[in-house]
Design a protein around this motif. Structure first.
Motif, PDB file in Angstrom:
ATOM      1  N   ALA A 198       0.817  -1.223   0.000  1.00 16.09           N
ATOM      2  CA  ALA A 198       0.000   0.000   0.000  1.00 16.09           C
ATOM      3  C   ALA A 198       0.851   1.275   0.000  1.00 16.09           C
ATOM      4  CB  ALA A 198      -0.982   0.019   1.160  1.00 16.09           C
ATOM      5  N   SER A 199       2.117   1.161  -0.401  1.00 14.93           N
ATOM      6  CA  SER A 199       2.956   2.362  -0.456  1.00 14.93           C
ATOM      7  C   SER A 199       2.548   3.245  -1.632  1.00 14.93           C
ATOM      8  CB  SER A 199       4.430   1.982  -0.579  1.00 14.93           C
ATOM      9  OG  SER A 199       4.614   1.191  -1.734  1.00 14.93           O
ATOM     10  N   LEU A 200       1.872   2.654  -2.586  1.00 10.65           N
ATOM     11  CA  LEU A 200       1.313   3.427  -3.698  1.00 10.65           C
ATOM     12  C   LEU A 200      -0.107   2.916  -3.938  1.00 10.65           C
ATOM     13  CD1 LEU A 200       1.612   5.409  -6.114  1.00 10.65           C
ATOM     14  CD2 LEU A 200       2.455   3.482  -7.459  1.00 10.65           C
ATOM     15  N   ASN A 253      -6.656   9.104  -9.330  1.00 14.43           N
ATOM     16  CA  ASN A 253      -6.236   9.922  -8.200  1.00 14.43           C
ATOM     17  C   ASN A 253      -5.312   9.107  -7.311  1.00 14.43           C
ATOM     18  OD1 ASN A 253      -7.643  12.472  -8.425  1.00 14.43           O
ATOM     19  ND2 ASN A 253      -9.508  11.233  -8.260  1.00 14.43           N
ATOM     20  N   ALA A 254      -4.140   9.634  -7.048  1.00 14.41           N
ATOM     21  CA  ALA A 254      -3.232   8.946  -6.128  1.00 14.41           C
ATOM     22  C   ALA A 254      -3.760   9.146  -4.714  1.00 14.41           C
ATOM     23  CB  ALA A 254      -1.831   9.509  -6.255  1.00 14.41           C
ATOM     24  N   VAL A 255      -4.060   8.057  -4.047  1.00 12.53           N
ATOM     25  CA  VAL A 255      -4.594   8.111  -2.696  1.00 12.53           C
ATOM     26  C   VAL A 255      -3.454   7.971  -1.685  1.00 12.53           C
ATOM     27  CG1 VAL A 255      -6.190   7.006  -1.101  1.00 12.53           C
ATOM     28  CG2 VAL A 255      -6.762   7.127  -3.515  1.00 12.53           C
ATOM     29  N   ALA A 256      -2.422   7.254  -2.075  1.00 12.52           N
ATOM     30  CA  ALA A 256      -1.264   7.117  -1.195  1.00 12.52           C
ATOM     31  C   ALA A 256      -0.016   7.016  -2.061  1.00 12.52           C
ATOM     32  CB  ALA A 256      -1.406   5.877  -0.314  1.00 12.52           C
ATOM     33  N   GLY A 257       1.079   7.515  -1.568  1.00 13.69           N
ATOM     34  CA  GLY A 257       2.351   7.399  -2.274  1.00 13.69           C
ATOM     35  C   GLY A 257       2.694   8.683  -3.012  1.00 13.69           C
ATOM     36  N   GLU A 258       3.974   8.895  -3.185  1.00 11.33           N
ATOM     37  CA  GLU A 258       4.446  10.103  -3.853  1.00 11.33           C
ATOM     38  C   GLU A 258       4.710   9.829  -5.321  1.00 11.33           C
ATOM     39  OE1 GLU A 258       6.439  12.912  -2.152  1.00 11.33           O
ATOM     40  OE2 GLU A 258       5.875  12.436  -0.094  1.00 11.33           O
ATOM     41  N   MET A 259       4.487  10.843  -6.144  1.00 14.33           N
ATOM     42  CA  MET A 259       4.866  10.760  -7.546  1.00 14.33           C
ATOM     43  C   MET A 259       6.249  11.394  -7.662  1.00 14.33           C
ATOM     44  SD  MET A 259       2.493   9.330  -9.338  1.00 14.33           S
ATOM     45  CE  MET A 259       1.130   8.523  -8.506  1.00 14.33           C
ATOM     46  N   ALA A 265       2.445  -1.314  -8.917  1.00 13.25           N
ATOM     47  CA  ALA A 265       1.095  -1.504  -8.366  1.00 13.25           C
ATOM     48  C   ALA A 265       0.197  -2.077  -9.445  1.00 13.25           C
ATOM     49  CB  ALA A 265       0.535  -0.162  -7.884  1.00 13.25           C
ATOM     50  N   THR A 266      -0.753  -2.881  -9.047  1.00 15.33           N
ATOM     51  CA  THR A 266      -1.723  -3.445  -9.990  1.00 15.33           C
ATOM     52  C   THR A 266      -3.100  -3.453  -9.347  1.00 15.33           C
ATOM     53  OG1 THR A 266      -1.404  -5.688  -9.165  1.00 15.33           O
ATOM     54  CG2 THR A 266      -0.056  -5.029 -11.055  1.00 15.33           C
ATOM     55  N   GLY A 267      -4.112  -3.553 -10.172  1.00 15.04           N
ATOM     56  CA  GLY A 267      -5.473  -3.669  -9.640  1.00 15.04           C
ATOM     57  C   GLY A 267      -6.445  -4.043 -10.733  1.00 15.04           C
ATOM     58  N   PRO A 268      -7.411  -4.920 -10.430  1.00 13.76           N
ATOM     59  CA  PRO A 268      -8.402  -5.326 -11.424  1.00 13.76           C
ATOM     60  C   PRO A 268      -9.459  -4.243 -11.639  1.00 13.76           C
ATOM     61  CG  PRO A 268      -8.856  -6.418  -9.346  1.00 13.76           C
ATOM     62  CD  PRO A 268      -7.612  -5.591  -9.144  1.00 13.76           C
TER      63      PRO A 268
END
Lengths: 238, 182
Positions: free
Chosen positions: A140-142, A158-164, A231-234
């Motif tokens: 969950a770092s990103l 939208n980035a909810v967590a983690g730095e760009m 990071a990945t997500g369905p």
């Protein structure tokens, strides 16, 4: 400080009664007092909540357009200068870094600082997202939340967590079925990104997987991910 | 997205509304039946979400469960107040109703709990497990969740003493939990 006890059948039933709303006021009070100090009991309540929620879930019905206007009016109607983005900073500190740039832009554009009579947000074109994804690193770092409107092909991230980072790029990929990853573009350093999914891919988004990889500035030079997949997500239906 | 809403990000809040309002309005309609009341309820629900988004992380719920739970609980509160008002024949707020047969009649006027139960997607697991219970016990669980019926309401409906009703339902909940954990 915990008053944990092993979970009994009594607690299992009690947590169910609590979630269904069957306890009387005194019982609720006593139960909630225990919840504060007993994480296992909290987990049990969350399990019950997850299990019964589908009973309330069914056909989606869009509320009338006036509903959102009323909500905005109630919450923000009298605030000519808008709510500062950092209003609740104490709570969201962990993600503030990633959001700072976006937040600044947000206040300037939307906060009415320059144009006090700027029309409310609700007059912006409405996105009717039907698909969504949470693109998350295992630790969950990103975490990037994505909403997709398959009629228009618009995807908002939208980035909810983690730095760009600014020295490297974060590239978004879609993997549909057994196809090779296809790039959907780079994520904005601000954390808020809008991408337009090509027409040919729109119909394949449901059930596809979104991924974010680490790439050199400017994005992958090869057209395929070259750096680590962060990071990945369905993609799932809303 | 809830994290951004918790930080007071209105744009994230608008995006959350766009993404979830049809679902939560659907929940309100299923519980409250009356459209005008469901419209009021869904407005109040989003106002609550805006004000309480910072509490989201504490519960350990998935975001959608958290939102639907807020919507369901709020709709049930309204339903119970409406019933209490009708029972007392007066306007003004009410406590959770305890109105025996009147409540029972009202509940019978509403579409059956079974009819409201929609078997699709995620619902399959709970539907399957409810199906393992005796039909009247599964109906009792659904009446409690979707119609906000109390033990007193349920006891009146099923025509059993209140204590029996509770013992009965608690036993059903344990069976249900066991099935859901399988």
């Amino acid at each position: 400080m915990s008053a944990q006890t092993p979970l009994s059948d009594d607690d299992r039933a009690l947590a169910g009664e609590y979630v269904l709303g069957l306890l009387d006021e005194a019982e609720v009070e006593a139960f909630e007092a225990r919840l504060l100090t007993d994480p296992a009991l909290r987990d049990l309540v969350a399990e019950w909540a997850e299990a019964v929620v589908p009973m309330a879930d069914g056909e989606d019905v869009p509320p009338p357009g006036t509903t959102w206007l009323n909500i905005e009016q109630t919450l923000f109607g009298n605030e000519a200068k808008s709510v500062p983005f950092w209003r609740k900073l104490g709570i969201g500190q962990a993600v503030f870094g990633a959001m700072a740039a976006a937040g600044l832009a947000f206040v300037v554009i939307n906060g009415g600082l320059l144009q006090p009579d700027v029309p409310p947000r609700s007059q912006a074109p409405v996105m009717r997202a039907d698909l969504a994804a949470q693109i998350a690193a295992e630790d969950a770092s990103l975490v990037v939340a994505a909403l997709f409107d398959s009629r228009t092909g618009e995807m908002r991230l939208n980035a909810v967590a983690g730095e760009m980072p600014t020295a490297r790029a974060r590239e978004l990929w879609v993997i549909a079925g057994n196809s090779a990853p296809q790039s959907l573009g780079l994520l904005e350093v601000s954390g808020a990104t809008v991408v337009h999914v090509p027409d040919a891919l729109r119909g394949q988004m449901a059930g596809a997987v979104l991924a974010i990889s680490d790439e050199p500035l400017g994005g992958s030079p090869t057209g395929a991910p070259t750096g680590a997949v962060l990071a990945t997500g369905p993609v799932t239906a809303l | 997205m809830l994290a951004r809403v918790a930080m007071g990000d209105r744009e994230a809040f608008a995006a959350l509304y766009r993404a979830t309002s049809a679902k939560l309005f659907g929940v309100c309609l299923r519980v409250l039946i009356e459209r005008a009341e469901a419209e009021e309820a869904v407005q109040e629900i989003y106002i609550k979400i805006w004000r309480n988004a910072d509490r989201y992380a504490a519960g350990g719920y998935s975001p959608m469960t958290w939102l639907i739970t807020i919507a369901r609980n709020h709709a049930i509160d309204r339903l119970r107040k409406r019933r209490a008002m009708i029972i007392r024949g007066e306007a003004g707020g009410g406590t959770d109703g305890d109105g025996g047969s009147v409540l029972d009649r009202m509940a019978d006027d509403a579409p059956g709990a079974e009819a409201q139960m929609i078997a699709q997607g995620d619902a399959r697991r709970i539907t399957g497990c409810l199906g393992e219970l005796e039909p009247d016990r599964s109906e009792a669980v659904q009446r409690a969740y979707l119609s906000g019926e109390t033990y007193a309401d349920l006891a009146a409906h099923f025509n059993v003493p209140l204590n029996t009703m509770r013992t009965w339902l608690r036993r059903s909940l344990l069976k249900l939990k066991e099935c859901l954990s399988r």
